[in-house]
Scaffold this motif. Structure first.
Motif, PDB file in Angstrom:
ATOM      1  N   LEU A  26      97.558  38.635  39.015  1.00  0.00           N
ATOM      2  CA  LEU A  26      97.993  39.189  40.104  1.00  0.00           C
ATOM      3  C   LEU A  26      97.143  38.420  41.058  1.00  0.00           C
ATOM      4  O   LEU A  26      97.726  38.054  42.257  1.00  0.00           O
ATOM      5  CB  LEU A  26      97.625  40.686  40.237  1.00  0.00           C
ATOM      6  CG  LEU A  26      98.289  41.652  41.193  1.00  0.00           C
ATOM      7  CD1 LEU A  26      99.863  41.603  40.767  1.00  0.00           C
ATOM      8  CD2 LEU A  26      97.987  43.063  40.975  1.00  0.00           C
ATOM      9  N   GLY A  27      95.925  38.291  40.884  1.00  0.00           N
ATOM     10  CA  GLY A  27      95.000  37.839  42.018  1.00  0.00           C
ATOM     11  C   GLY A  27      95.545  36.159  42.271  1.00  0.00           C
ATOM     12  O   GLY A  27      95.407  35.830  43.368  1.00  0.00           O
ATOM     13  N   GLN A  28      95.622  35.422  41.134  1.00  0.00           N
ATOM     14  CA  GLN A  28      96.011  34.082  41.213  1.00  0.00           C
ATOM     15  C   GLN A  28      97.147  33.738  42.071  1.00  0.00           C
ATOM     16  O   GLN A  28      97.302  32.950  42.887  1.00  0.00           O
ATOM     17  CB  GLN A  28      95.750  33.239  39.836  1.00  0.00           C
ATOM     18  CG  GLN A  28      96.025  31.752  40.007  1.00  0.00           C
ATOM     19  CD  GLN A  28      95.000  31.229  40.789  1.00  0.00           C
ATOM     20  OE1 GLN A  28      93.795  31.299  40.565  1.00  0.00           O
ATOM     21  NE2 GLN A  28      95.213  30.419  41.832  1.00  0.00           N
TER      22      GLN A  28
ATOM     23  N   LEU B 292      99.724  32.331  47.299  1.00  0.00           N
ATOM     24  CA  LEU B 292     100.527  32.607  48.385  1.00  0.00           C
ATOM     25  C   LEU B 292      99.845  32.712  49.754  1.00  0.00           C
ATOM     26  O   LEU B 292     100.113  32.104  50.817  1.00  0.00           O
ATOM     27  CB  LEU B 292     101.193  34.215  48.232  1.00  0.00           C
ATOM     28  CG  LEU B 292     102.149  34.291  47.333  1.00  0.00           C
ATOM     29  CD1 LEU B 292     102.689  35.664  47.091  1.00  0.00           C
ATOM     30  CD2 LEU B 292     103.547  33.497  47.497  1.00  0.00           C
ATOM     31  N   TYR B 293      98.447  32.991  49.724  1.00  0.00           N
ATOM     32  CA  TYR B 293      97.503  32.857  50.601  1.00  0.00           C
ATOM     33  C   TYR B 293      97.573  31.389  51.107  1.00  0.00           C
ATOM     34  O   TYR B 293      97.701  31.001  52.314  1.00  0.00           O
ATOM     35  CB  TYR B 293      96.114  33.318  50.286  1.00  0.00           C
ATOM     36  CG  TYR B 293      95.896  34.857  50.739  1.00  0.00           C
ATOM     37  CD1 TYR B 293      96.015  35.408  51.997  1.00  0.00           C
ATOM     38  CD2 TYR B 293      95.614  35.675  49.755  1.00  0.00           C
ATOM     39  CE1 TYR B 293      95.782  36.758  52.428  1.00  0.00           C
ATOM     40  CE2 TYR B 293      95.379  37.149  50.137  1.00  0.00           C
ATOM     41  CZ  TYR B 293      95.467  37.467  51.434  1.00  0.00           C
ATOM     42  OH  TYR B 293      95.355  38.917  51.677  1.00  0.00           O
TER      43      TYR B 293
ATOM     44  N   ALA C 178      99.025  27.637  55.032  1.00  0.00           N
ATOM     45  CA  ALA C 178      99.496  26.195  55.433  1.00  0.00           C
ATOM     46  C   ALA C 178     100.576  26.289  56.359  1.00  0.00           C
ATOM     47  O   ALA C 178     100.700  25.405  57.344  1.00  0.00           O
ATOM     48  CB  ALA C 178     100.086  25.385  54.135  1.00  0.00           C
ATOM     49  N   ARG C 179     101.499  27.124  56.212  1.00  0.00           N
ATOM     50  CA  ARG C 179     102.678  27.567  57.154  1.00  0.00           C
ATOM     51  C   ARG C 179     102.121  28.051  58.302  1.00  0.00           C
ATOM     52  O   ARG C 179     102.771  27.853  59.352  1.00  0.00           O
ATOM     53  CB  ARG C 179     103.786  28.296  56.311  1.00  0.00           C
ATOM     54  CG  ARG C 179     104.302  27.523  55.377  1.00  0.00           C
ATOM     55  CD  ARG C 179     105.482  28.579  54.655  1.00  0.00           C
ATOM     56  NE  ARG C 179     106.576  28.928  55.472  1.00  0.00           N
ATOM     57  CZ  ARG C 179     107.415  29.578  55.121  1.00  0.00           C
ATOM     58  NH1 ARG C 179     107.246  30.199  53.934  1.00  0.00           N
ATOM     59  NH2 ARG C 179     108.313  30.034  55.839  1.00  0.00           N
ATOM     60  N   HIS C 180     101.462  29.187  58.345  1.00  0.00           N
ATOM     61  CA  HIS C 180     100.872  29.566  59.674  1.00  0.00           C
ATOM     62  C   HIS C 180      99.500  30.126  59.806  1.00  0.00           C
ATOM     63  O   HIS C 180      99.330  31.225  59.246  1.00  0.00           O
ATOM     64  CB  HIS C 180     101.922  30.764  59.861  1.00  0.00           C
ATOM     65  CG  HIS C 180     103.058  31.152  59.180  1.00  0.00           C
ATOM     66  ND1 HIS C 180     104.220  31.071  59.620  1.00  0.00           N
ATOM     67  CD2 HIS C 180     103.106  31.954  58.130  1.00  0.00           C
ATOM     68  CE1 HIS C 180     104.918  31.302  58.380  1.00  0.00           C
ATOM     69  NE2 HIS C 180     104.507  32.132  57.643  1.00  0.00           N
ATOM     70  N   PRO C 181      98.698  29.289  60.243  1.00  0.00           N
ATOM     71  CA  PRO C 181      97.271  29.414  60.211  1.00  0.00           C
ATOM     72  C   PRO C 181      97.035  30.813  60.882  1.00  0.00           C
ATOM     73  O   PRO C 181      96.759  30.712  62.263  1.00  0.00           O
ATOM     74  CB  PRO C 181      96.511  28.162  60.442  1.00  0.00           C
ATOM     75  CG  PRO C 181      97.649  27.446  60.873  1.00  0.00           C
ATOM     76  CD  PRO C 181      99.146  27.834  60.835  1.00  0.00           C
TER      77      PRO C 181
ATOM     78  N   MET D 214      93.187  43.564  49.738  1.00  0.00           N
ATOM     79  CA  MET D 214      93.240  42.458  50.526  1.00  0.00           C
ATOM     80  C   MET D 214      93.606  41.175  49.522  1.00  0.00           C
ATOM     81  O   MET D 214      94.524  40.317  49.822  1.00  0.00           O
ATOM     82  CB  MET D 214      92.071  41.947  51.280  1.00  0.00           C
ATOM     83  CG  MET D 214      91.498  42.990  52.216  1.00  0.00           C
ATOM     84  SD  MET D 214      92.703  43.510  53.604  1.00  0.00           S
ATOM     85  CE  MET D 214      93.012  42.012  54.120  1.00  0.00           C
ATOM     86  N   THR D 215      93.187  41.161  48.450  1.00  0.00           N
ATOM     87  CA  THR D 215      93.370  40.169  47.448  1.00  0.00           C
ATOM     88  C   THR D 215      94.864  40.078  46.976  1.00  0.00           C
ATOM     89  O   THR D 215      95.481  39.182  46.978  1.00  0.00           O
ATOM     90  CB  THR D 215      92.356  40.377  46.241  1.00  0.00           C
ATOM     91  OG1 THR D 215      91.099  40.183  46.311  1.00  0.00           O
ATOM     92  CG2 THR D 215      92.652  39.381  45.042  1.00  0.00           C
ATOM     93  N   GLN D 216      95.262  41.388  46.877  1.00  0.00           N
ATOM     94  CA  GLN D 216      96.701  41.560  46.165  1.00  0.00           C
ATOM     95  C   GLN D 216      97.535  41.863  47.034  1.00  0.00           C
ATOM     96  O   GLN D 216      99.083  41.695  46.802  1.00  0.00           O
ATOM     97  CB  GLN D 216      96.522  42.675  45.093  1.00  0.00           C
ATOM     98  CG  GLN D 216      95.471  42.480  44.144  1.00  0.00           C
ATOM     99  CD  GLN D 216      95.188  43.833  43.007  1.00  0.00           C
ATOM    100  OE1 GLN D 216      95.598  44.794  43.517  1.00  0.00           O
ATOM    101  NE2 GLN D 216      94.642  43.611  42.137  1.00  0.00           N
ATOM    102  N   GLY D 217      97.361  41.546  48.340  1.00  0.00           N
ATOM    103  CA  GLY D 217      98.308  41.959  49.581  1.00  0.00           C
ATOM    104  C   GLY D 217      99.631  41.051  49.299  1.00  0.00           C
ATOM    105  O   GLY D 217     100.841  41.539  49.089  1.00  0.00           O
ATOM    106  N   PRO D 218      99.592  39.819  49.442  1.00  0.00           N
ATOM    107  CA  PRO D 218     100.772  39.046  49.336  1.00  0.00           C
ATOM    108  C   PRO D 218     101.560  39.210  48.096  1.00  0.00           C
ATOM    109  O   PRO D 218     102.991  39.048  48.303  1.00  0.00           O
ATOM    110  CB  PRO D 218     100.233  37.594  49.623  1.00  0.00           C
ATOM    111  CG  PRO D 218      99.090  37.631  50.367  1.00  0.00           C
ATOM    112  CD  PRO D 218      98.422  38.806  49.781  1.00  0.00           C
ATOM    113  N   ILE D 219     100.994  39.145  47.012  1.00  0.00           N
ATOM    114  CA  ILE D 219     101.690  39.094  45.726  1.00  0.00           C
ATOM    115  C   ILE D 219     102.425  40.595  45.564  1.00  0.00           C
ATOM    116  O   ILE D 219     103.794  40.702  45.368  1.00  0.00           O
ATOM    117  CB  ILE D 219     101.102  38.715  44.711  1.00  0.00           C
ATOM    118  CG1 ILE D 219     101.859  38.832  43.324  1.00  0.00           C
ATOM    119  CG2 ILE D 219     100.038  39.957  44.285  1.00  0.00           C
ATOM    120  CD1 ILE D 219     103.014  37.793  43.383  1.00  0.00           C
TER     121      ILE D 219
END
Ligand SMILES: Cc1cc2nc3c(=O)[nH]c(=O)nc-3n(C[C@H](O)[C@H](O)[C@H](O)COP(=O)(O)OP(=O)(O)OC[C@H]3O[C@@H](n4cnc5c(N)ncnc54)[C@H](O)[C@@H]3O)c2cc1C
Length: 416
Positions: A114-116, A121-122, A127-130, A384-389
């Motif tokens: 999950l973290g990786q 994704l982070y 890279a796409r929107h700093p 915070m770690t798992q938000g994007p996934i």
């Protein structure tokens, strides 16, 4: 007349905005409701670590015994306020059931995947929107002042290495090479490379601006008061600013998901786990290196022009009081481990409620009871770690697509 929307998200923390992002990417029309401002819950003042290597779950053998010992110490990093709350008792019972080696061994690879996936994704997002210039990959350095704690950490590293986690044990001199501000009392360390850090609220607020530009309708100061249901469907969401009807409802209200779940007849085993942070002006020369004051369990994170130190886990319900003794304990810890931190200019003391599930895994998925409700909550110490996934998985659930990861360990059905 109710406002009609395709997908309704409840909660404007890291989980809510990441879900909004991936739903909008998938072309859904989305409304997000937040009772206060974006990032006003746990996603505001946390330690800002994307903690892939933090993969040993909270419940484990010996944790309850240690917890009971800490109960007697009002300055300890872990505290349960004794009270006759049926939800807390039920939660503790399930937590106790997860305090096994088997649970630890099953959970580590799940948290690592999950973290990786989230870290990847982070990186893509950055890279796409700093969104946050504090975002850095610098690992995390655990500082120790006692041999016994370092030995314990070495055992944990051995365990994590079996799952492919990288880490390095350092003696005092090696610690000082990496982190020259370590005080003479620091006798050793463990360095984990697979951590990144950032300024969490800046990221969440940036994501909210980004999704708003992509036509996500963000309604702040809109508090969900209750629901109307019919059969297996949530038909209406009542708020302080009118009613909403949606094809899909996503519950991403952090620690408040439990009371909101109750209004839907769902008993979510999530406790508000209070933690504190102090944000100070970053002293000149403080390196770009997150450190952990291990024995005292205080995380120290540089965030651009700020330095934040955060700590404690208190199960005391939604009690917003700040326990000065615990806050003082983390100030003292900082001075003990890190030189040059006397007389810091403190800018803010904060407390927040982590949404802590009883087995320390999030609840991501549909419930058996309602066909149009998706839970995205219970991320505990790692939201915070798992938000994007989490956002990506929820978008896949809503679309009926094959998910990137096996959802079984996160299924709400394990509790409901
Ligand atoms: C001291 C501390 C340090 C931490 N450090 C880290 C770390 O380094 N790394 C990490 O990965 N995690 C960390 N965490 C955990 C992380 O902060 C949380 O897991 C994460 O923020 C949870 O996000 P969320 O979106 O689920 O909840 P929240 O950020 O709490 O968001 C939920 C939102 O829902 C809103 N809401 C609630 N009820 C309603 C309602 N009725 N109507 C409308 N809106 C509502 C709230 O106002 C809130 O904004 C830390 C937490 C603490 C307390």
């Amino acid at each position: 007349m109710a406002t009609k929307t395709d997908t309704l998200i409840i909660g404007g923390g890291v989980i809510g905005v990441c879900v909004a992002y991936f739903l909008a990417e998938a072309g859904r029309s989305v409304t997000l409701l937040e009772q206060n401002d974006i990032a006003s819950g746990s996603s505001y003042g946390n330690a800002g670590l994307i903690a892939v290597a933090h993969a040993v779950p909270l419940p484990g053998p010996g944790v309850l015994t240690q917890g009971l010992r800490w109960l007697l110490d009002s300055a300890s990093p872990f505290y349960i306020k004794p009270r006759l709350d049926p939800d807390l008792i039920r939660w503790l019972w399930r937590f106790r059931g997860a305090c096994t080696q088997d649970h630890v061994l099953r959970t580590i690879p799940v948290l690592l995947d999950l973290g990786q996936a989230s870290m990847d994704l982070y990186d893509e997002l950055h890279a796409r929107h700093p969104l946050d210039d504090a975002f850095q990959h610098r690992g995390r350095l655990f500082l120790f002042r006692t041999q016994s704690a370092l030995d314990h950490a070495a055992e944990e590293l051995d365990l994590l290495r079996r799952f492919g986690v990288e880490g390095e044990i350092l003696d005092g001199a090696e610690v000082r090479d990496r982190f020259p501000l370590a005080s003479p009392r620091v006798m050793g360390g463990v360095y984990y490379p697979n951590y990144a850090h950032f300024a969490p609220a800046r990221f969440v607020q940036g994501m909210a601006r980004l999704v708003a530009e992509r036509s996500v309708d963000i309604r702040t100061h809109t508090e969900v008061l209750g629901f109307q249901t019919q059969g297996a469907e949530v038909t209406q969401v009542r708020t302080t600013r009118g009613d909403f009807q949606a094809q899909e409802v996503i519950l991403a209200a952090g620690a408040w998901s439990a009371p909101l779940g109750r209004a839907l007849g769902l008993r979510l085993p999530i406790q508000p786990a209070k933690g504190y942070s102090i944000t100070a002006r970053r002293p000149d020369g403080f390196p770009e290196q997150p450190v952990q004051l291990s024995e005292e369990m205080v995380a120290v994170t540089p965030m651009g022009e700020h330095l934040r130190f955060s700590s404690t886990l208190e199960l005391a319900g939604f009690d917003r009081r700040i326990n000065q003794r615990r806050v003082d304990a983390s100030r003292r810890a900082l001075r003990t481990y890190v030189q040059g931190t006397e007389g810091l200019e403190e800018l803010e003391i904060w407390r927040g409620f982590r949404p802590l599930s009883a087995d320390d895994l999030p609840l991501i998925g549909r419930t058996r009871r309602y066909g149009n409700l998706v839970l995205a909550t219970g991320h505990g110490m790692l939201g915070m770690t798992q938000g994007p996934i989490t956002g990506k998985l929820v978008a896949q659930i809503v679309a009926g697509d094959e998910p990137d990861l096996d959802l079984t360990p996160f299924s709400p059905g394990r509790f409901l």
